[in-house]
Design an enzyme around this catalytic site. Structure first.
Site, mmCIF file in Angstrom:
data_model
loop_
_atom_site.group_PDB
_atom_site.id
_atom_site.type_symbol
_atom_site.label_atom_id
_atom_site.label_comp_id
_atom_site.label_asym_id
_atom_site.label_seq_id
_atom_site.Cartn_x
_atom_site.Cartn_y
_atom_site.Cartn_z
ATOM 1 N N CYS A 100 0.834 -1.205 0.000
ATOM 2 C CA CYS A 100 0.000 0.000 0.000
ATOM 3 C C CYS A 100 0.867 1.253 0.000
ATOM 4 O O CYS A 100 0.582 2.221 -0.720
ATOM 5 C CB CYS A 100 -0.904 -0.025 1.223
ATOM 6 S SG CYS A 100 -2.006 1.374 1.325
ATOM 7 N N CYS A 196 -4.347 -2.533 5.863
ATOM 8 C CA CYS A 196 -4.174 -1.159 5.388
ATOM 9 C C CYS A 196 -5.387 -0.677 4.602
ATOM 10 O O CYS A 196 -5.772 -1.274 3.601
ATOM 11 C CB CYS A 196 -2.924 -1.097 4.513
ATOM 12 S SG CYS A 196 -2.564 0.549 3.878
#
Length: 361
Positions: A100, A196
């Site tokens: 991410c 995330c």
């Protein structure tokens, strides 16, 4: 002289909020941006990001800075979540936070920041940087307990040139104190956990929504069947909880741990005792390498490394196996080396880069 403009990625949490506060105090023209990167299970009555958006907006209002939101859900799905599912399907344990950072925060968000004409982006990561010998270094945070360079090892020279880390020299306690002193509305907000941008969910139920479960047998290394697993994707090496095999007849009361996954037989291999030899290995092979400096390092060499976030670095020796694979040998055997996770290399405070673990060797 015109002030430099910086866009801060605001999560709604205290760290990124204090990052914005500090940059404003340092004289930057600061704007806040909230990235919404997940909406697959949003409903009219529930949206995982709603409270975080409200907190981020309240911080910007308190600081009298512009607030923006943007939706990167399509980019997150294509470049992070699909990989996440593929890795679990292959019996590996990925780290979505690292991907991410690479694909969303320090690529898509950075591109957006520069397109808006800003000079820098900033985050609330506990990390630092320096410019030495004509290149940028990624440096560990002053707060060793919170240092997040493990999650940032995929950053390169361009990203570091355009990124500010205002919390580099601060501890978490100092950040909390600053937030309270400044009257930030989220100064006492709890830290978030979970995947995330997806947030806190019952992981097993969440994963099963996207991947079909394939139950199979739980076995000892000797081949004795001791139970049934719900699907290899639900387990990771070193896992103790959730195995459902306690109190077996003719078995010691010592806890069971996951030691291996055998994909071709769909078997989960378990052993008893945290210090069982099957849980330890002195070496590993890693690939998908990334170095913070553009230049590939000269190997063999000695440095330190860690194979998970909450771990002290340990000395190791690196040698090339192929152009894209490294053999890492540790001074001391490492516990539960997990394929799919990242190994990150250091020389003192300097984060050199890292790679993805293929297999314990």
């Amino acid at each position: 002289m015109k002030k430099k403009q910086v866009i801060v990625g605001l999560s709604g949490g205290v760290d990124s909020s204090v990052a914005a506060l500090l940059l404003q105090e340092q004289g930057y023209r600061v704007e806040g941006l909230f990235m919404k990167n997940w909406e697959e299970d949003d409903t009219e009555t529930y949206c995982a990001a709603t409270a975080d958006i409200a907190d981020a907006e309240a911080v910007c209002k308190h600081l009298s800075i512009p607030f923006h939101t943007i939706n990167f859900a399509a980019e997150y799905w294509d470049h992070v979540f699909c990989y996440f599912l593929q890795e679990y399907q292959a019996g590996r344990t990925p780290n979505p936070d690292i991907l991410c950072n690479k694909e969303i925060k320090f690529k898509t968000f950075l591109e957006y920041t520069l397109q808006r004409g800003a000079d820098f982006m900033a985050t609330g990561h506990y990390a630092g940087k320096s410019f030495t010998d004509n290149h940028y270094q990624l440096l560990k945070s002053a707060d060793n307990n919170k240092d997040q360079t493990y999650f940032l090892y995929t950053l390169g020279q361009m990203q570091l040139a355009k990124t500010l880390f205002p919390l580099a020299s601060l501890s978490k306690n100092e950040v909390r104190h600053m937030a309270k002193q400044a009257g930030l509305p989220n100064h006492d907000k709890k830290e978030s956990t979970g995947i995330c941008f997806i947030g806190e969910r019952k992981f097993k139920r969440f994963l099963q929504h996207y991947l079909p479960a394939q139950p199979g047998m739980i076995e000892t290394p000797e081949g004795k069947c001791v139970g049934q697993h719900d699907g290899l994707m639900f387990y990771t090496l070193g896992q103790r909880q959730g195995l459902g095999i306690g109190g077996l007849k003719d078995s010691k009361l010592t806890p069971w741990y996951v030691a291996d996954k055998v994909l071709d037989r769909n078997a989960l291999i378990v052993v008893q005792g945290r210090h069982h030899t099957a849980l330890y290995a002195r070496a590993l092979i890693c690939s998908q390498l990334h170095w913070v400096r553009k230049e590939t390092p000269v190997l063999p060499c000695t440095c330190t490394a860690k194979i998970r976030y909450r771990q002290h670095e340990t000395p190791c020796h690196l040698t090339w196996l192929t152009e894209n694979q490294i053999h890492v040998e540790f001074e001391q055997a490492q516990w539960a080396i997990t394929p799919g996770q990242s190994i990150v290399f250091y020389q003192e405070a300097n984060c050199l880069g890292g790679g993805i673990i293929n297999v314990a060797a």
